[in-house]
Design a protein around this motif. Structure first.
Motif, PDB file in Angstrom:
ATOM      1  N   ASN A  95      41.416 -22.600  52.991  1.00  0.00           N
ATOM      2  CA  ASN A  95      40.714 -22.083  54.169  1.00  0.00           C
ATOM      3  C   ASN A  95      40.404 -20.586  54.090  1.00  0.00           C
ATOM      4  OD1 ASN A  95      43.171 -20.963  54.788  1.00  0.00           O
ATOM      5  ND2 ASN A  95      43.728 -22.581  56.256  1.00  0.00           N
ATOM      6  N   ARG A  96      40.712 -19.956  52.930  1.00  0.00           N
ATOM      7  CA  ARG A  96      40.396 -18.537  52.859  1.00  0.00           C
ATOM      8  C   ARG A  96      39.183 -18.262  51.972  1.00  0.00           C
ATOM      9  NH1 ARG A  96      44.162 -14.012  50.617  1.00  0.00           N
ATOM     10  NH2 ARG A  96      42.557 -12.425  50.429  1.00  0.00           N
ATOM     11  N   PHE A  97      39.109 -18.980  50.870  1.00  0.00           N
ATOM     12  CA  PHE A  97      38.033 -18.720  49.916  1.00  0.00           C
ATOM     13  C   PHE A  97      37.058 -19.893  49.870  1.00  0.00           C
ATOM     14  CE2 PHE A  97      41.682 -16.387  48.321  1.00  0.00           C
ATOM     15  CZ  PHE A  97      41.139 -15.130  48.080  1.00  0.00           C
ATOM     16  N   LEU A  98      35.798 -19.596  49.718  1.00  0.00           N
ATOM     17  CA  LEU A  98      34.844 -20.642  49.344  1.00  0.00           C
ATOM     18  C   LEU A  98      35.044 -20.882  47.850  1.00  0.00           C
ATOM     19  CD1 LEU A  98      31.619 -19.402  51.185  1.00  0.00           C
ATOM     20  CD2 LEU A  98      33.194 -21.215  51.888  1.00  0.00           C
ATOM     21  N   HIS A  99      34.640 -22.057  47.399  1.00  0.00           N
ATOM     22  CA  HIS A  99      34.886 -22.409  45.998  1.00  0.00           C
ATOM     23  C   HIS A  99      34.305 -21.365  45.036  1.00  0.00           C
ATOM     24  CE1 HIS A  99      35.709 -24.925  42.597  1.00  0.00           C
ATOM     25  NE2 HIS A  99      34.432 -24.960  42.254  1.00  0.00           N
ATOM     26  N   GLY A 100      33.061 -20.966  45.260  1.00  0.00           N
ATOM     27  CA  GLY A 100      32.414 -19.996  44.369  1.00  0.00           C
ATOM     28  C   GLY A 100      33.131 -18.646  44.386  1.00  0.00           C
ATOM     29  N   GLU A 101      33.647 -18.267  45.547  1.00  0.00           N
ATOM     30  CA  GLU A 101      34.401 -17.009  45.636  1.00  0.00           C
ATOM     31  C   GLU A 101      35.662 -17.103  44.779  1.00  0.00           C
ATOM     32  OE1 GLU A 101      33.047 -15.836  50.217  1.00  0.00           O
ATOM     33  OE2 GLU A 101      34.920 -16.928  49.887  1.00  0.00           O
ATOM     34  N   ALA A 102      36.325 -18.256  44.871  1.00  0.00           N
ATOM     35  CA  ALA A 102      37.542 -18.454  44.066  1.00  0.00           C
ATOM     36  C   ALA A 102      37.189 -18.499  42.576  1.00  0.00           C
ATOM     37  CB  ALA A 102      38.235 -19.752  44.491  1.00  0.00           C
ATOM     38  N   VAL A 103      36.050 -19.109  42.246  1.00  0.00           N
ATOM     39  CA  VAL A 103      35.627 -19.184  40.843  1.00  0.00           C
ATOM     40  C   VAL A 103      35.302 -17.776  40.317  1.00  0.00           C
ATOM     41  CG1 VAL A 103      33.808 -20.025  39.277  1.00  0.00           C
ATOM     42  CG2 VAL A 103      34.844 -21.577  40.926  1.00  0.00           C
ATOM     43  N   ALA A 104      34.700 -16.938  41.166  1.00  0.00           N
ATOM     44  CA  ALA A 104      34.383 -15.567  40.737  1.00  0.00           C
ATOM     45  C   ALA A 104      35.677 -14.842  40.338  1.00  0.00           C
ATOM     46  CB  ALA A 104      33.668 -14.814  41.859  1.00  0.00           C
ATOM     47  N   ILE A 105      36.706 -14.957  41.169  1.00  0.00           N
ATOM     48  CA  ILE A 105      37.989 -14.316  40.846  1.00  0.00           C
ATOM     49  C   ILE A 105      38.596 -14.994  39.610  1.00  0.00           C
ATOM     50  CG2 ILE A 105      40.299 -13.751  41.694  1.00  0.00           C
ATOM     51  CD1 ILE A 105      39.118 -13.800  44.538  1.00  0.00           C
ATOM     52  N   GLY A 106      38.446 -16.318  39.551  1.00  0.00           N
ATOM     53  CA  GLY A 106      38.985 -17.075  38.412  1.00  0.00           C
ATOM     54  C   GLY A 106      38.335 -16.675  37.090  1.00  0.00           C
ATOM     55  N   MET A 107      37.017 -16.371  37.137  1.00  0.00           N
ATOM     56  CA  MET A 107      36.330 -15.954  35.898  1.00  0.00           C
ATOM     57  C   MET A 107      36.861 -14.596  35.453  1.00  0.00           C
ATOM     58  SD  MET A 107      32.405 -17.326  36.186  1.00  0.00           S
ATOM     59  CE  MET A 107      31.924 -16.717  37.779  1.00  0.00           C
ATOM     60  N   LEU A 108      37.125 -13.732  36.442  1.00  0.00           N
ATOM     61  CA  LEU A 108      37.663 -12.420  36.097  1.00  0.00           C
ATOM     62  C   LEU A 108      39.066 -12.572  35.491  1.00  0.00           C
ATOM     63  CD1 LEU A 108      37.036  -9.418  36.194  1.00  0.00           C
ATOM     64  CD2 LEU A 108      38.132  -9.319  38.428  1.00  0.00           C
ATOM     65  N   PHE A 109      39.851 -13.504  36.059  1.00  0.00           N
ATOM     66  CA  PHE A 109      41.192 -13.754  35.501  1.00  0.00           C
ATOM     67  C   PHE A 109      41.080 -14.270  34.064  1.00  0.00           C
ATOM     68  CE2 PHE A 109      44.849 -16.429  34.549  1.00  0.00           C
ATOM     69  CZ  PHE A 109      45.887 -15.534  34.782  1.00  0.00           C
TER      70      PHE A 109
END
Ligand SMILES: NC(=O)c1ccc[n+]([C@@H]2O[C@H](COP(=O)([O-])OP(=O)(O)OC[C@H]3O[C@@H](n4cnc5c(N)ncnc54)[C@H](O)[C@@H]3O)[C@@H](O)[C@H]2O)c1
Length: 360
Positions: free
Chosen positions: A261-275
């Motif tokens: 409920n905090r991140f949209l999927h694409g937002e989480a993927v953006a952080i995930g790509m940086l990780f």
């Protein structure tokens, strides 16, 4: 601008039409689908905005149309709504020759696709995506699913559509946050496959406004790459399709840890790509310059890249993920812009980077 991509699978072939023209869509539909009866599945937001005009359009072309509307958002991708769809379809006389239509974002695409895969052991199915994420990612590839209480996309099937119609007109009503959500997946294709496309996007993001031709082009490129991978590895058996999971290992645990409920999927993927890029850097798989290219592009698109992970919790979540094999965590890592590899990474290294990543 009209563009068509034909997805050629071993036992099935279908077209993705990128065009605002209803004529183009219906002429393709007539060739691909023999039924006169359609069952449009949508959500409450789309019902308010676009459902009536789509229903009228089908009627104008002489078809019988029925509709079912479920609530919107990730939580509605559940077994209760699926059961509602089966019963509603029966009540309306939808039979095995009828055709289901997913009219909405990825949530509707996934649940309506699973409905089509299982209703009367499978009926024809069209995707009409209305979010940028659905247009560039979820409408291609045939992954369908619902969530269960303990996990996302746990019940599902590979079930390919008979036709996909992408009409960017629907994006006019899409909130900016949802547009950015879709951009993450588009950027992902550039990181994975194509340096030129990365440069094109870098130039494009300098501008405030993206023209509709540019939009059609970046949607076309994304669908093209996804289709290419799906053609070679339809069911993710030879590992090729797994490259599309760039950023997803971290993204999934971020979404789980924050109860979706905090991140949209694409937002989480953006952080995930940086990780994943940071992990690649620490493992000396990529140069510092590549890491910064990833970071800068995500910054240009103004993703909020702040993340406060809990290293031990995230490590255990990653090990539970479908992408973990025999307890090792599988990552898609970046070598260069346009070049990624699959690699199992030792827990110790992942934990080490998780600890550093907290301060990004
Ligand atoms: N099957 C696949 O290959 C695949 C790939 C990626 C993601 N997914 C799934 O997709 C889902 C996310 O999809 P999404 O990001 O499209 O979310 P979504 O379907 O929840 O749509 C986002 C929001 O936008 C609203 N909306 C949709 N179209 C609109 C429009 N044109 N105008 C105004 N509002 C509109 C929706 O009602 C919803 O509130 C997740 O469940 C994810 O698991 C599937």
């Amino acid at each position: 601008m009209k563009k068509t991509i034909t997805v050629r699978l071993k036992k099935h072939k279908y077209n993705i039409i990128i065009s605002p023209s209803t004529k183009t869509f219906f002429s393709s539909l007539r060739k691909q689908i023999k039924t006169k009866t359609f069952f449009i599945i949508s959500d409450k937001n789309i019902e308010k905005l676009h459902l009536k005009s789509l229903v009228n359009l089908f009627k104008q072309y002489g078809y019988n149309v029925h509709t079912a509307v479920i609530s919107y958002g990730e939580k509605s991708k559940n077994i209760k709504n699926l059961s509602y769809l089966y019963n509603k379809a029966l009540e309306l006389g939808i039979d095995r020759k009828s055709c289901a239509i997913a009219f909405g974002g990825g949530v509707i695409g996934d649940i309506a696709g699973f409905f089509a895969a299982t209703y009367m052991r499978g009926i024809d199915f069209i995707q009409i995506p209305t979010t940028l994420l659905a247009m560039t990612d979820s409408c291609v590839g045939g992954k369908t699913a619902i969530n269960v209480t303990k996990g996302k996309n746990i019940a599902g099937a590979f079930y390919q559509p008979n036709l996909v119609w992408i009409n960017t007109f629907f994006l006019e009503s899409l909130p900016q946050r949802q547009i950015k959500n879709g951009l993450a997946e588009i950027i992902k294709y550039a990181f994975i496959f194509d340096k030129k496309f990365y440069n094109y996007l870098a130039d494009l993001f300098e501008n405030e406004i993206i023209s509709s031709n540019d939009l059609d082009y970046i949607i076309y490129k994304s669908c093209f790459y996804k289709a290419e991978i799906v053609e070679k590895d339809e069911r993710e058996t030879i590992g090729l399709r797994a490259v599309l999971n760039f950023g997803h290992t971290y993204a999934h645990c971020l979404e789980t840890a924050t109860n979706y409920n905090r991140f949209l999927h694409g937002e989480a993927v953006a952080i995930g790509m940086l990780f994943a890029a940071r992990l690649s850097l620490e493992l000396k798989i990529c140069k510092r310059e590549v890491y910064y290219k990833v970071k800068n592009m995500l910054n240009i698109t103004a993703f909020n890249l702040d993340t406060k992970n809990k290293p031990i919790k995230f490590l255990s979540l990653m090990k539970k993920d479908k992408k973990s094999v025999d307890g090792n965590i599988n990552f898609v890592l970046i070598k260069d812009i346009g070049e990624v590899i699959n690699k199992q990474v030792a827990d110790k290294m992942v934990l080490n980077v998780l600890k550093k990543f907290r301060s990004i």
